[in-house]
Design a protein around this motif. Structure first.
Motif, PDB file in Angstrom:
ATOM      1  N   ILE A  28      42.285  92.018  66.067  1.00 45.72           N
ATOM      2  CA  ILE A  28      41.467  93.112  66.596  1.00 45.72           C
ATOM      3  C   ILE A  28      40.113  92.581  67.069  1.00 45.72           C
ATOM      4  N   VAL A  29      39.472  91.764  66.231  1.00 40.55           N
ATOM      5  CA  VAL A  29      38.170  91.197  66.587  1.00 40.55           C
ATOM      6  C   VAL A  29      38.300  90.285  67.812  1.00 40.55           C
ATOM      7  N   TYR A  30      39.368  89.493  67.846  1.00 39.85           N
ATOM      8  CA  TYR A  30      39.578  88.576  68.973  1.00 39.85           C
ATOM      9  C   TYR A  30      39.731  89.347  70.286  1.00 39.85           C
ATOM     10  N   TYR A  31      40.613  90.349  70.294  1.00 35.46           N
ATOM     11  CA  TYR A  31      40.829  91.123  71.520  1.00 35.46           C
ATOM     12  C   TYR A  31      39.593  91.921  71.908  1.00 35.46           C
ATOM     13  N   ALA A  32      38.816  92.387  70.910  1.00 32.62           N
ATOM     14  CA  ALA A  32      37.638  93.195  71.208  1.00 32.62           C
ATOM     15  C   ALA A  32      36.572  92.404  71.950  1.00 32.62           C
ATOM     16  N   PHE A  33      36.509  91.090  71.713  1.00 32.17           N
ATOM     17  CA  PHE A  33      35.452  90.265  72.323  1.00 32.17           C
ATOM     18  C   PHE A  33      35.986  89.314  73.389  1.00 32.17           C
ATOM     19  N   THR A  34      37.165  89.593  73.942  1.00 31.28           N
ATOM     20  CA  THR A  34      37.712  88.782  75.030  1.00 31.28           C
ATOM     21  C   THR A  34      38.255  89.699  76.121  1.00 31.28           C
ATOM     22  N   ASP A  35      38.411  89.128  77.337  1.00 33.04           N
ATOM     23  CA  ASP A  35      39.020  89.882  78.425  1.00 33.04           C
ATOM     24  C   ASP A  35      40.444  89.386  78.651  1.00 33.04           C
ATOM     25  N   TYR A 240      45.168  96.241  75.211  1.00 36.55           N
ATOM     26  CA  TYR A 240      44.812  95.754  73.880  1.00 36.55           C
ATOM     27  C   TYR A 240      43.326  95.470  73.738  1.00 36.55           C
ATOM     28  N   HIS A 241      42.696  95.021  74.793  1.00 33.56           N
ATOM     29  CA  HIS A 241      41.273  94.671  74.704  1.00 33.56           C
ATOM     30  C   HIS A 241      40.412  95.930  74.565  1.00 33.56           C
ATOM     31  N   GLN A 242      40.688  96.951  75.404  1.00 31.21           N
ATOM     32  CA  GLN A 242      39.944  98.197  75.288  1.00 31.21           C
ATOM     33  C   GLN A 242      40.240  98.890  73.959  1.00 31.21           C
ATOM     34  N   GLY A 243      41.515  98.899  73.567  1.00 30.42           N
ATOM     35  CA  GLY A 243      41.884  99.514  72.297  1.00 30.42           C
ATOM     36  C   GLY A 243      41.247  98.822  71.111  1.00 30.42           C
ATOM     37  N   SER A 244      41.153  97.509  71.169  1.00 26.92           N
ATOM     38  CA  SER A 244      40.533  96.759  70.074  1.00 26.92           C
ATOM     39  C   SER A 244      39.035  97.031  70.000  1.00 26.92           C
ATOM     40  N   GLY A 245      38.401  97.198  71.149  1.00 25.18           N
ATOM     41  CA  GLY A 245      36.984  97.540  71.152  1.00 25.18           C
ATOM     42  C   GLY A 245      36.725  98.873  70.482  1.00 25.18           C
ATOM     43  N   LEU A 246      37.582  99.854  70.788  1.00 24.90           N
ATOM     44  CA  LEU A 246      37.469 101.167  70.144  1.00 24.90           C
ATOM     45  C   LEU A 246      37.774 101.090  68.654  1.00 24.90           C
TER      46      LEU A 246
END
Length: 274
Positions: A28-35, A240-246
């Protein structure tokens, strides 16, 4: 020898914790801070806190969670006080009735509530039979709130009841002997001594309520979006990236809320405790 045995016994749990707690959180942290090109970025976090739709869903989530927690507390605290005055057999029977729904499948519980509140359901049929006007609750804010209160109420009742049951009755009697009336005794003796149970109940209701999406999906008919529903839809669409940010934003709210309730419980709950 004992340490090695304890390590071996803890091995399965450690494997389970790493596989189902640590790794998912890391992802989750990885996807939240990557594109999508796996480059470091804050865009997902910025989008999570700046998108009006996300902020609306978050506000609705906080409102529902706060209302559900408040209603559960208002209902559970007087009930816990009343239960302590009953005989043991009757007390256990009533507690069993509140715990019994927790043994049922969650889907069945939500379907049962939907059958009760739908336009042609049990509630409106009863109102029609009594000659009263019908109400529209299905797929509304009220239906979701009702589902949350119903589902999480035992988690508020049990810790408060356990705390009230351990209350030393001599302190109550001493308060009355010193001239305090019932209201003064409640606010100066009973409430401070049972506050740890209240804080525990608030934590156990508010935390799952703030991250809930299944109740809103089943009782809201998809018309009311909570932050959990937005996260679910993002992952279902492969975002996954937008979802992980949320999801990370939601985890921050949960951690902050947990820290606040724990701090309040420690600060106030120990004033009269030995």
């Amino acid at each position: 020898m004992t340490n090695k045995k304890n390590t071996l016994l803890a091995g399965p749990y450690l494997i389970w914790a790493v596989g189902f707690i640590v790794l998912p959180l890391f992802m989750i942290v990885y996807y939240a801070f990557t594109d999508k090109q796996n480059r470091f970025t804050f865009d997902n976090i910025v989008a999570a806190v700046s998108d009006p739709a996300n902020l609306k869903a978050l506000g609705m989530t906080l409102l529902l969670a706060a209302l559900a927690t408040a209603i559960c507390l208002v209902l559970a605290y007087p009930l816990a006080l009343c239960l302590t005055k009953l005989r043991l057999k009757r007390k256990n029977s009533i507690i069993f009735l509140f715990i019994l729904p927790m043994w049922m499948n969650f889907m069945l519980q939500m379907v049962a509530i939907n059958v009760i509140v739908e336009d042609n359901g049990v509630l409106n049929s009863l109102l029609t039979a009594l000659g009263l006007p019908t109400v529209h609750i299905a797929n509304t804010f009220g239906a979701i709130l009702l589902g949350m209160v119903y589902d999480y109420f035992p988690f508020m009742l049990l810790p408060i009841f356990n705390n009230v049951s351990c209350l030393d009755k001599d302190l109550i009697n001493a308060s009355h002997d010193l001239g305090a009336n019932g209201i003064s005794t409640f606010f100066k003796v009973t409430l401070p001594l049972t506050l740890p149970g209240v804080v525990s109940g608030i934590t156990m209701v508010f935390m799952p309520a703030i991250s809930d999406f299944a109740i809103a999906e089943m009782l809201g008919g998809g018309k009311i979006m909570l932050i959990g529903n937005v996260v679910e839809q993002s992952f279902n669409k492969g975002q996954y990236h937008q979802g992980s940010g949320l999801a990370l934003l939601l985890m921050v709210f949960v951690l902050v809320s947990s820290f606040i309730t724990d701090k309040d419980g420690e600060g106030e709950g120990g004033t009269l405790l030995p």
